[in-house]
Design a protein around this motif. Structure first.
Motif, short mmCIF file in Angstrom:
data_model
loop_
_atom_site.label_atom_id
_atom_site.label_comp_id
_atom_site.label_asym_id
_atom_site.label_seq_id
_atom_site.Cartn_x
_atom_site.Cartn_y
_atom_site.Cartn_z
N GLN A 190 0.82 -1.21 0.00
CA GLN A 190 0.00 0.00 0.00
C GLN A 190 0.86 1.26 0.00
O GLN A 190 0.46 2.28 -0.55
CB GLN A 190 -0.91 0.04 1.25
N LEU A 191 2.02 1.19 0.67
CA LEU A 191 2.82 2.40 0.86
C LEU A 191 4.23 2.22 0.32
O LEU A 191 4.83 1.16 0.49
CB LEU A 191 2.91 2.74 2.35
N ARG A 250 8.27 2.52 0.19
CA ARG A 250 9.30 2.46 1.23
C ARG A 250 10.65 2.71 0.60
O ARG A 250 10.92 2.25 -0.50
CB ARG A 250 9.25 1.09 1.90
N HIS A 259 8.70 11.64 11.92
CA HIS A 259 7.39 11.19 12.38
C HIS A 259 6.71 12.22 13.29
O HIS A 259 5.60 12.67 13.01
CB HIS A 259 7.52 9.84 13.09
N PHE A 260 7.40 12.65 14.35
CA PHE A 260 6.75 13.55 15.31
C PHE A 260 6.61 14.99 14.77
O PHE A 260 5.56 15.59 14.89
CB PHE A 260 7.53 13.57 16.63
N ASP A 294 5.53 14.43 10.34
CA ASP A 294 4.54 13.40 9.98
C ASP A 294 4.65 12.94 8.52
O ASP A 294 3.66 12.78 7.82
CB ASP A 294 3.12 13.90 10.28
N GLN A 354 5.35 6.65 8.20
CA GLN A 354 4.63 5.74 9.08
C GLN A 354 5.62 5.08 10.04
O GLN A 354 5.32 4.85 11.20
CB GLN A 354 3.90 4.68 8.24
N ASP A 355 6.79 4.78 9.53
CA ASP A 355 7.85 4.24 10.39
C ASP A 355 9.20 4.55 9.78
O ASP A 355 9.32 4.76 8.57
CB ASP A 355 7.70 2.73 10.58
N THR A 360 9.10 4.22 5.69
CA THR A 360 7.87 3.99 4.94
C THR A 360 7.06 5.29 4.91
O THR A 360 6.83 5.89 5.96
CB THR A 360 7.02 2.89 5.61
N LYS A 374 4.09 8.01 4.66
CA LYS A 374 2.67 8.17 4.97
C LYS A 374 1.91 8.27 3.64
O LYS A 374 2.48 8.70 2.64
CB LYS A 374 2.46 9.48 5.75
N PRO A 375 0.62 7.88 3.63
CA PRO A 375 -0.13 8.01 2.37
C PRO A 375 0.00 9.42 1.82
O PRO A 375 -0.14 10.41 2.56
CB PRO A 375 -1.58 7.71 2.80
#
Lengths: 424, 457
Positions: free
Chosen positions: A248-249, A251, A289-290, A293, A296-297, A316, A318-319
């Protein structure tokens, strides 16, 4: 703390070259038997990828005095657990048994070390080829991002490098193996002088030594074990490889050549990876991430094997986020880190986590036996726990700055795994 | 001296093993505690079990319990998410929140020297969570993406579809991780509500295993957890599960899949039933370990798979029997048939040798289940979760010993229903249908990744 890490042991070498390490820990009525054969996928000939691993499967197919499937059954019936695994540089086999069944484990291991060939059949080989091809499907082909690791190895290591192909092997190679391959491999590599045996747990040194000698001393050694040639290489160009997958995502993987296991920079690289991507408040996770954003990881690690090492960052998206923007931000973080270096608190955090992990790892006798065997095979000293820990104690701001500038400024390989529907 | 290798060595020597002692007590807050003192290493493992699993997710809010467990350590008593994590890392303490259908549990592994500071941090997380808006939004978004990513993994899809089908319409049917639209609609207030309703000391259990005296532990816990006074909500169980129907095959299409993920099984009774021991022996023979009938047949004879296993799995209020494997696409139907043959065969034919092997396996491996602090803690967790008697482990060997071949045949008859199985295949639909015997399989339904019916096949 170093008291707990001081492992007392007894080591001796049999006339046939088999190295033996005994370690006594009587806290539970369990004994671990652990063998490392110094052969892995790095020893495979071209066109024969996956063979070291397929061979590991054949070692569970019975030997002269042990019928097919009985190795597992005998150990389980005795209340033991067992398995084996293959890596680039070694193949290990292990049993943990109630301590009254030590001889059973030694008998089984010695029978297949000395007398595997008489029981080999075409039927067994065909069966295990099917099993291994299914293992490959399950672990790689039908797993999201499951081909990443082999794509990295294939692209980073040149064709003549022993790490060029994956340990599980290419499907077309697995299909082709025949009985002669198995026999030749066994004769070449499965010799007592290419093996190290650890017996750890509820034992008495004298009787354990007697049992080991009884089962292993009469096994003959082969003359010479061929060396593996390691060609010098550098990643010369920044190169990119895109693979389309059922995911889906997207990487991204960024891979640098780094230092090998126990190399002079290995521990500093390991700690650099931890500070960059090993925890929630690591540099990469906090920013990507923080704060932004974008991912996802994200993770970062120093993968080190006997002959080479790789430094890897994986993220990875985020959409809706592009890998380009993530990559740009990763390099911003790296540049800042390379020039300013780590903070004292980051180093302390990483060292403390590492110290605790060492202590926690002492809980299980099978893991301990494997660790001792790894030290014996790689460092030639079974009690290297303190040495290993001290490598990390010696890491400081300067060494981290040095490795990040030295290794992470070089050329790198970039892999992108992208959803199939984005293949335009 | 040459040895005779033809003779398998027999066991030699004595095995002496004493079970660890459990010390049970209650804190002034009502929190139940079990301590196992274990001094071989200077470490302490702690596990706090809260009766707050995904079965308490309200209608249309599936995923609430899991999301609560994700947000709770993202800020507490004024410490930010990153500060909390920094503290744990600096202490060298491993902290983890987990959720299953019955429980949320928080596990912690620390050095004895750092236990006090670690407990202090844990108590802040449990008793004074901040649930900040921004942390809530971030974690919810992350969870939504995680739900989207689930469909990448055929094995996970198969397991979730299987559980959904056998447990419907009960609170065990939906995935712990939640449903996309539900999670998308969860508000921060709903999270706060869930926290105050389900995070209460009198309904929770703390298991501590490690190098610490009862007195020191009591001091730490009383000073840190006495402020936890949440009364919570009375929970009434309303387990409703549909009766098992005729055997039914569900296919979820994954184009180009080189393997099919198979899940086959049905419901079973709860863990506390005395038949548990006989069922364990039955399952050991059928598919519970490497030398089982299923693995022998599907792997070592046919080469259909890398591995296959069967298990009885237990929730607090129910249980399931399931067989799981991944097989090469062209062998899917053959593998399914072989599984059915094995399920039927074991109902009529079990040998004394097999029963002796299984009993020996279960009895002799018993001490190896008590090695690590984590293993000990998990064993206590089984006692607590399933309300097992406190002498359960003392009597375990005796209970296994009592079973014989007749018992195992009775168990097979009573607990395996090959005529009523639910079968889920995630794989290449068209390839599978080509070889499927439609007389054998009358009911075939296609599902999407989330379990919605696409149509009959």
């Amino acid at each position: 703390m170093s008291d707990i890490l001081k492992i007392n042991y007894k080591k001796f070498v049999l006339n046939n070259g088999l190295e033996v390490v005994l370690y006594k820990d009587n806290s539970l009525p369990l004994t671990a038997v652990n063998l490392w054969y110094k052969v892995g996928s790095a020893n495979e000939a071209p066109g024969k990828t996956g063979f070291a691993h397929l061979f590991e499967h054949m070692m569970f197919q019975g030997s002269r005095n042990v019928p097919k499937e009985k190795h597992f059954q005998y150990i389980q019936e005795a209340g033991g657990s067992l398995n084996g695994s293959t890596s680039l540089d070694r193949t290990n086999y292990y049993e943990t048994v109630p301590s009254d069944s030590l001889e059973l484990a030694l008998w089984l291991e010695s029978d297949r070390m000395g007398f595997l060939l008489p029981s080999l059949t075409e039927e067994k080989l065909q069966n295990q080829k099917d099993v291994v091809m299914n293992e490959r499907r399950q672990r790689c082909d039908n797993q999201p991002y499951g081909l990443a690791w082999e794509l990295i190895f294939k692209n980073v290591f040149p064709e003549n490098h022993p790490y060029h192909s994956p340990t599980i092997g290419w499907m077309e190679d697995i299909e082709k193996f025949n009985l002669d391959d198995v026999k030749q491999f066994f004769k070449t590599y499965y010799s007592p002088n290419n093996c190290s045996l650890v017996v750890a747990g509820n034992i008495e040194y004298s009787s354990a030594e007697k049992s080991v000698r009884k089962y292993f001393e009469e096994i003959n050694s082969s003359e010479t074990i061929p060396n593996v040639a390691i060609p010098e290489f550098e990643i010369k160009l920044n190169s990119e490889f895109v693979h389309y997958d059922n995911v889906q995502l997207p990487r991204i993987y960024l891979v640098w050549k780094s230092d090998k296991l126990y190399g002079i920079d290995d521990a500093s690289l390991d700690m650099t990876a931890d500070i960059l991507g090993g925890s929630k408040n690591s540099r990469l996770n906090k920013r990507l991430h923080f704060d932004l954003d974008l991912v996802q990881d994200v993770s970062c690690f120093q993968y080190s094997a006997n002959r080479e090492g790789l430094f890897v960052i994986v993220a990875t998206a985020k959409p809706g986020v592009s890998l380009d923007s993530i990559k740009a931000e990763i390099f911003n973080i790296l540049e800042k880190f390379k020039s300013a270096g780590p903070e004292q608190q980051e180093i302390l955090k990483s060292k403390n986590s590492n110290n605790s992990t060492f202590i926690y790892s002492l809980q299980k006798i099978d893991g301990l036996a494997d660790q001792i065997n790894g030290y014996n095979c790689t460092l030639e000293e079974p009690n290297s726990f303190i040495y290993d820990l001290e490598r990390y104690t010696l890491v400081n701001e300067e060494t981290i700055k040095f490795v990040s500038q030295n290794y992470l400024s070089k050329q790198f390989f970039e892999l992108r795994i992208v959803p199939k529907n984005e293949n335009k | 001296m040459k040895i005779n290798r033809e003779i398998k060595p027999s066991a030699n020597g004595e095995i002496s093993f004493t079970l660890p002692e459990l010390d049970n007590f209650k804190l002034s807050s009502g929190l139940n505690v079990t301590l196992i003192k274990k001094d071989n290493l200077p470490i302490i493992h702690l596990n706090l079990l809260l009766n707050a699993g995904s079965k308490f997710d309200p209608e249309n809010k599936k995923g609430l319990a899991y999301l609560t467990s994700l947000v709770i350590d993202e800020g507490a008593a004024g410490l930010s998410s990153l500060e909390i994590d920094d503290e744990f890392e600096t202490l060298g303490t491993i902290f983890r929140a987990s959720t299953d259908s019955d429980l949320i549990y928080f596990s912690m592994l620390s050095l004895t020297d750092n236990f006090r500071k670690s407990v202090d941090l844990l108590a802040k997380i449990i008793t004074k969570p901040d649930f900040n808006h921004s942390d809530f939004e971030r974690e919810r978004n992350k969870l939504l993406t995680k739900i989207t990513q689930l469909r990448d993994d055929a094995g996970s899809i198969a397991s979730l579809l299987f559980e959904n089908l056998i447990y419907a319409p009960s609170f065990y049917a939906h995935p712990v991780i939640g449903k996309y639209d539900d999670v998308n609609s969860i508000s921060r207030d709903e999270l706060l509500n869930f926290y105050s309703n389900y995070f209460c000391p009198s309904d929770s259990h703390l298991i501590v295993v490690g190098s610490i005296s009862k007195r020191d532990l009591l001091n730490e816990l009383e000073s840190n957890f006495s402020c936890w006074k949440n009364i919570g909500k009375t929970k009434a169980s309303q387990l409703q599960i549909a009766e098992t129907s005729k055997k039914h095959l569900f296919i979820c299409n994954k184009e180009d899949a080189p393997q099919s993920e198979l899940r086959i099984g049905h419901l079973t009774n709860s863990r506390s039933h005395p038949d548990y021991f006989g069922k364990s022996i039955l399952n050991t023979i059928l598919g519970g370990q490497f030398s089982s009938r299923l693995n022998h047949n599907l792997r070592e004879e046919k080469g259909f798979t890398y591995g296959v296993n069967s298990s009885f799995d237990y929730n607090k209020e129910s249980g399931s029997f399931g067989i799981a494997t991944a097989v090469k696409t062209e062998n899917t139907v053959d593998a399914l048939n072989e599984i059915l043959i094995e399920m039927n065969r074991i109902k009529n034919d079990v040998t004394d040798e097999e029963v002796d092997f299984a009993k020996s396996y279960l009895i002799k491996r018993f001490p190896s289940l008590f090695q690590t602090n984590n293993q000990l803690s998990n064993n206590v967790m089984v006692l607590v979760s399933h309300n097992l008697p406190s002498d359960y482990f003392d009597r375990y060997l005796e209970m296994i010993e009592q079973c014989d071949t007749k018992t195992v045949l009775e168990m097979a008859d009573k607990y395996l229903y090959p005529e009523n199985i639910v079968t889920v295949i995630v794989g290449n639909k068209n390839e599978i249908l080509k070889s499927l015997d439609r007389i054998e399989w009358e009911q075939v339904t296609e599902l999407d990744f989330e379990g919605n019916v696409i149509g009959s096949l």
